[in-house]
Design an enzyme around this catalytic site. Structure first.
Site, PDB file in Angstrom:
ATOM      1  N   HIS A 144      -0.648   1.833   9.630  1.00 34.69           N
ATOM      2  CA  HIS A 144      -1.767   2.038   8.815  1.00 34.69           C
ATOM      3  C   HIS A 144      -3.076   2.716   9.479  1.00 34.69           C
ATOM      4  CE1 HIS A 144       0.005  -1.383   6.720  1.00 34.69           C
ATOM      5  NE2 HIS A 144      -0.249  -0.698   5.720  1.00 34.69           N
TER       6      HIS A 144
ATOM      7  N   GLY B 120       0.790  -1.173   0.037  1.00 34.91           N
ATOM      8  CA  GLY B 120       0.037  -0.109   0.081  1.00 34.91           C
ATOM      9  C   GLY B 120       1.012   1.369  -0.025  1.00 34.91           C
TER      10      GLY B 120
END
Lengths: 538, 538
Positions: A217, A56
């Site tokens: 995250h 990501g």
């Protein structure tokens, strides 16, 4: 929160274009936006083992910022905090993998493992040699069977990258990566959550608290702890890390999670260097943003109990400036403060005429105190008269200590007395004026030339020009007039001082903040002081 | 806001200790904390022109982060946003200045000008050659006579630093610095104010607004503007800069004011490269934090219309990693997406026995849909049965397209069908299982060995071990038992599947979030599916 993006759906592709565009040709990307977001080394010829990483986005400079010589060959980027697709990973593998094969370096998140894993199978089915390692350096929950991959991933990138660049084969690069992964532990702490593009910011951490054991995250840390200061914060992180580590010497990697100021990161570095594991710290990488979580105000520490080959690989040159290098830690050197900070007043000498002259000048300034204060009240804070008279009294008091017979030394001594007794900017400027005059006099300038040199210097330092409504407006014409005698100088000073009453916009000093109505008709107090001095002398 | 500091009165000294301590011996500092905060190159021998800079702290990595070979010789640090004292500046000058003299590089703030200016006079009085330049690159208020010094200061540091390192004399270094200053312009924009250590944060900028024309001390910008997106923001900054610049090619310096994420800085870099001045951009420094304002969420752009000698100096090597280097801008390279992303299904071939076998297996899974969903409802989201039966139906539908006669190709083809028709992690894992089995088969493994290779791979990718409560608990014993015949395999699979009902803490997959009470007595649905398959086969 407002952010420097165009649209949340374009933030990653825009950022990749910015990164590639500003790389000076070091990076290229695969066609295929928006689905395929793959950054590659533009100088790659597939003659060595390729390193493929990614995951990501939102962890910049990881991973695309580490694509380059001696580091990654390609980075496969997902959307913010989301795994890239199977197709994107496969495209990355196919773009860079030659006969020596490639190593996938994957952080331990399910999406990444699956997409990189299946892409690896597809690539193998096409005949490529593909190995994969999973980085799981998180020390937050040691009892969990599957740890997250965090900033310790950088150890793997750099060490595997150096070996691949040196031409080692895939098995050796893979074995080294696995060895590094097995040794590495990381723990993070944050004072605030991160801002995901296009999403409101979660306010999860109360003032005076911190989260310990973070992922990257934006997920909550393993625990919330009371936050006191940088020292205790670092001690907490190090203590948890040590439990899951051994007693060997380590390389430490101090990572900025994104939003911590450089000033704070240096404070944290200092605490790390003085922490309970200071005796084990042999090398340091950072402090630097390496594996961030967008703008998270936090940091992480990764420890690698090393063997010698790790050090050689970590020290090997790399082609990307996002890699901050590694330093071997050494005791800080403390140098003595140089001699000469406190200037020595030259020995007192006698010169009755100069003594009288200085005293007379001082008396003039003392007598003008109230008038000058009144003028300053119109254009500043009303203290010019008091400031000058205080300095003048101090100068009178010091007359018997002055080197009156030596003009160069006398100028310097007056500068010194003024710097020690006269506050504010004007005190410093007059100190510079006399010190520079002394310097010029010592170099052979005559008395007037020396003062002119002082004037040049305060104009350079203070920045004021003729017409800016400062004492320069009287002092400069006076010194220029002095070549024609003291009367001419006095007249020029008066003309200059009176002229300041018609300057309705000051360009230097405090009067720049004062309106034209208040300035009109009032002389600048500094210029007026200069004029009165010269008038009394003449 | 909570910060990573110990006490506001110690933040600068702590940070300097951290910087020096983590420099690996490249930096030293003068004794004399807290009043004298001076960082110096530890390898300095006074044989060349020294560069002295500094000013208030809070602009890290400026200035101490740029002390090193080819950059500054010393940085004199004040408290946050406050000028260093006369004594501190003088100490810095005296510590590094030899016969070739020194150049003071001072940003245009009154306190800095005065303290550096008087220190220069004192040093001259001690016989040293000292020059001083004032950096005033701010383009926010071009009509003001005195512009602030901003990130353009870095151009001066680097160019003067390279010349001094090359052994040029003081006059030449000074002239080059003055030339660069005269050419450089800078403008900044911010979305938020900065957090001064120990002070509450000022909330000055409303959501949807930005400040244009910033200083670097948290002061309000020249104007507040409506903020739309990164493109318009960059356009506004560039437009103002161009007014005060000329039409020559430029080096641009893109500075992070401290709190902007790397992701956003890359977006801004992209906008700069595509801005109305793109045709004039020849070289780029950054994006990087160079001259920050603590944690300010903003950026600045500095432009230098260059001559060739500037470029050589900017490209010269430097000893500090805070200097991000300069890249010559080149058109971005777009590489074609590699062939082979979409796997080609091998041509269909016939093999009636295998066709019947596959169909039978699929029928078993379709029949088990409700049972498996019920089991999954206890430990997950209740869709294992549906997921598997959907995939099974798709496989039945594709039977006539499969390369049934070639086992390697068949395994791969089944993997492909599953990856395209079966959602979720289990779909990817089964696709990996069959693709890896096909790969192993193609390399000469027998049918059972190939499946074992597939198992190894999904254990690596998925991370699940025996006892983690996944389908591995049935699949692994079944494949191991297969060497003793299908009955043995079926029995082993059943034992394994039933054993999962006694595993009360799952260690992989979604069941890790489910409590022991819900898991007790219920088989893992994936393991149950495997057991039923093998039982039907036997």
């Amino acid at each position: 929160m407002t952010q420097f993006i165009n649209h949340k759906d374009r933030v990653v592709t825009d950022a990749i274009d910015g990164l590639v565009g500003s790389s000076g040709g070091q990076l290229a990307r695969l066609d295929g936006f928006p689905h395929i977001k793959v950054v590659v080394r533009s100088d790659w010829d597939k003659s060595k083992v390729a390193l493929v990483s990614g995951g990501g986005s939102g962890h910049e400079p990881a991973h695309a910022g580490f694509v380059g010589r001696g580091l990654l060959t390609t980075a496969v980027c997902g959307e913010v905090f989301a795994s890239p697709s199977l197709d994107a990973v496969l495209a990355g593998i196919l773009a860079v993998t030659g006969k020596p094969g490639c190593l996938l370096i994957v952080k331990n998140y399910t999406g990444d493992r699956l997409n990189f894993g299946l892409a690896a199978e597809r690539a193998r089915a096409l005949g490529l040699k593909v190995n994969m390692v999973i980085v799981d350096d998180d020390a937050a929950l040691p009892e969990l069977p599957q740890q997250r991959g965090l900033a310790g991933t950088l150890f793997v990138h750099k060490i595997a990258g150096a070996l691949a660049e040196a031409g080692e084969d895939l098995d050796k690069v893979t074995a080294a990566a696995e060895d590094v992964i097995a040794r590495t532990t990381t723990l993070g702490m944050s004072l605030d959550t991160c801002t995901v593009p296009g999403s409101p910011k979660e306010q999860r951490i109360a003032h005076g608290h911190a989260e310990l054991g973070l992922g990257i995250h934006g997920e909550a840390g393993v625990e919330q702890v009371a936050y006191t200061n940088a020292r205790d914060a670092m001690a907490m992180v190090v203590e948890k890390l040590v439990v899951s580590s051994n007693t060997q010497p380590v390389v430490a990697l101090l990572n900025n999670l994104g939003g911590t100021s450089d000033l704070e990161m240096s404070v944290l570095a200092n605490e790390l260097l003085n922490s309970p594991i200071s005796h084990r710290l042999k090398y340091l990488i950072g402090p630097a943003p390496l594996m961030t979580s967008l703008d998270m105000r936090g940091f992480s520490v990764s420890l690698l109990p090393f063997i010698k080959s790790h050090i050689l690989a970590l020290q090997a040159p790399s082609g990307r400036t996002a890699w901050p290098g590694m330093r071997e830690l050494k005791p800080s050197e403390l140098m003595p403060v140089p001699e000469g900070l406190k200037p020595v007043l030259a020995a007192a000498t006698k010169h009755p005429a100069r003594r009288d002259f200085i005293k007379k000048c001082c008396t003039v300034l003392i007598a003008a105190e109230a008038d000058l204060n009144a003028l300053d009240a119109k254009s500043g804070d009303g203290d010019t008269g008091s400031t000058l008279s205080t300095a003048a009294r101090a100068l009178i008091d010091s007359l018997d200590q002055l080197p009156l017979a030596d003009l160069s030394q006398l100028y310097r001594a007056i500068g010194l007395v003024l710097s020690q007794t006269m506050g504010g900017s004007s005190g410093v400027l007059l100190a510079i004026f006399f010190t520079a005059a002394g310097d010029a006099s010592a170099k052979g300038k005559g008395p007037i030339g020396a003062l002119a040199a002082g004037l040049e210097r305060i104009q350079q330092v203070g920045g004021a020009q003729i017409g800016d409504r400062t004492m320069i407006d009287a002092l400069r014409p006076a010194l220029e007039g002095l070549n024609n005698g003291i009367e001419a100088a006095a007249a020029a000073a008066r003309t200059g001082a009176d002229g300041t009453s018609r300057i309705l916009m000051a360009k230097a000093g405090r009067a720049t903040y004062v309106s034209a109505e208040n300035l009109a008709g009032n002389n600048d107090p500094g210029a007026e002081a200069v004029a009165r001095l010269f008038e009394q002398m003449s």
